[in-house]
Design an enzyme around this catalytic site. Structure first.
Site, PDB file in Angstrom:
ATOM      1  N   ASN A 134       0.875  -1.174   0.000  1.00  0.00           N
ATOM      2  CA  ASN A 134       0.000   0.000   0.000  1.00  0.00           C
ATOM      3  C   ASN A 134       0.908   1.220   0.000  1.00  0.00           C
ATOM      4  OD1 ASN A 134      -1.790   2.058   0.533  1.00  0.00           O
ATOM      5  ND2 ASN A 134      -2.316   1.360   2.602  1.00  0.00           N
ATOM      6  N   HIS A 188      -9.743   1.177   4.947  1.00  0.00           N
ATOM      7  CA  HIS A 188      -8.434   1.305   5.595  1.00  0.00           C
ATOM      8  C   HIS A 188      -8.567   2.246   6.800  1.00  0.00           C
ATOM      9  CE1 HIS A 188      -4.280   2.446   6.337  1.00  0.00           C
ATOM     10  NE2 HIS A 188      -3.954   1.319   5.739  1.00  0.00           N
ATOM     11  N   GLY A 207       2.176   2.007  10.776  1.00  0.00           N
ATOM     12  CA  GLY A 207       3.135   3.100  10.640  1.00  0.00           C
ATOM     13  C   GLY A 207       3.810   3.478  11.947  1.00  0.00           C
TER      14      GLY A 207
END
Ligand code: PGA
Length: 274
Positions: free
Chosen positions: A30, A117, A196
């Protein structure tokens, strides 16, 4: 005392069948809002042969790229990997400024799109019900929907994560006519606290939640769906932790953010699935 044989298979037998099923591993990158089109093209051009050279059994792989890259990427990925978008409109067509329909994605060569998402949920207020409509739109166009679910740190710490996930699954996958074929629906478990952040769910945590999701599929959608639908793990997957995460029997692949922008790292993650 002898066990009395029953004609109806029990839940655990059905779950065993579902677990025995050989699902083709799937690794998706992604890219989020990163790279300009030409940079993206160069990355894909080098990734594709690196992956091809190292594979020793079938692994499906692909990249969810920015919309501006689709034209260039379709050429680079053809015959190698799947091309995807990171979102799509829940509407079919019409006066929805800024939106891109599933039909437009399909006409641009997309094989799949991500839906729900956590960054879409967090920054754009998307709900699981809306994600469910997007899944429909994608499937109507013959594309694979990759439905992302996952709990926040607070929800994990409160111990509520199973309920949160079940609600997301229920709201996103409700209604008749949904295809539960392996090429039409993929689920991605992405704990929000691991995206992340460099924090990763442990292989045991990931496998436990994947088993919960598969059990939900079994109870609500039946053994065929539970056996067919691939469940990916996402959240700070990198070349060092991928093999351990992917070793979980319930983990069918990975959804990779940051590391999918690095040729060697992404290739290594795909290869660790093979
Ligand atoms: P990350 O992102 O690998 O950078 O944590 C995963 C994702 O958002 O799909």
């Amino acid at each position: 005392m002898n066990k009395v044989p029953t004609s109806e298979p029990g839940k655990s037998e059905l779950l065993n069948d579902a677990m025995m099923n050989q699902r083709t591993p799937l690794v998706l990158g992604n890219w989020k809002m990163n790279t300009l089109p030409e940079e993206g093209r160069l990355l894909a051009r080098q990734m594709a042969p690196t992956i091809k050279d190292g594979l020793h059994r079938r692994v499906d792989w692909g990249l969810a790229v920015p919309l501006t890259h689709l034209g260039l990427m379709a050429t680079e990925l053809r015959g190698h990997g799947l091309m995807g978008a990171q979102d799509c409109s829940m509407h079919e067509r019409g006066a929805y400024t800024g939106e891109v329909s599933a039909a437009m994605l399909s006409a641009s060569g997309c094989d799949f799109a991500l839906v729900g998402h956590s960054e879409r949920r967090q920054y754009h207020g998307e709900t699981s019900i809306q994600a469910g409509l997007k899944i429909r739109r994608l499937q109507e166009q013959g594309m694979m929907a990759v439905y992302c679910v996952g709990e926040s740190l607070e929800q994990r710490q409160s111990g509520d994560y199973a309920t949160v996930l079940q609600t997301q699954l229920h709201e996103g996958l409700q209604g008749e006519g949904l295809s539960l074929d392996s090429s039409a629906l993929v689920l991605a478990y992405e704990p929000v606290w691991a995206i992340g952040t460099g924090l990763t769910a442990s292989p045991e945590q990931a496998n436990e939640v994947h088993a919960l999701i598969r059990d939900w599929l079994l109870r609500n959608r039946g053994p065929e769906a539970a056996a067919a639908v691939r469940i990916l793990y996402g959240g700070s997957v990198n070349a060092s932790n991928a093999a351990d995460l992917l070793a979980g029997p319930e983990v069918d692949g990975a959804l990779v953010g940051g590391a999918s922008l690095q040729i060697r790292a992404f290739a290594d993650i795909v290869l660790s699935a093979s």
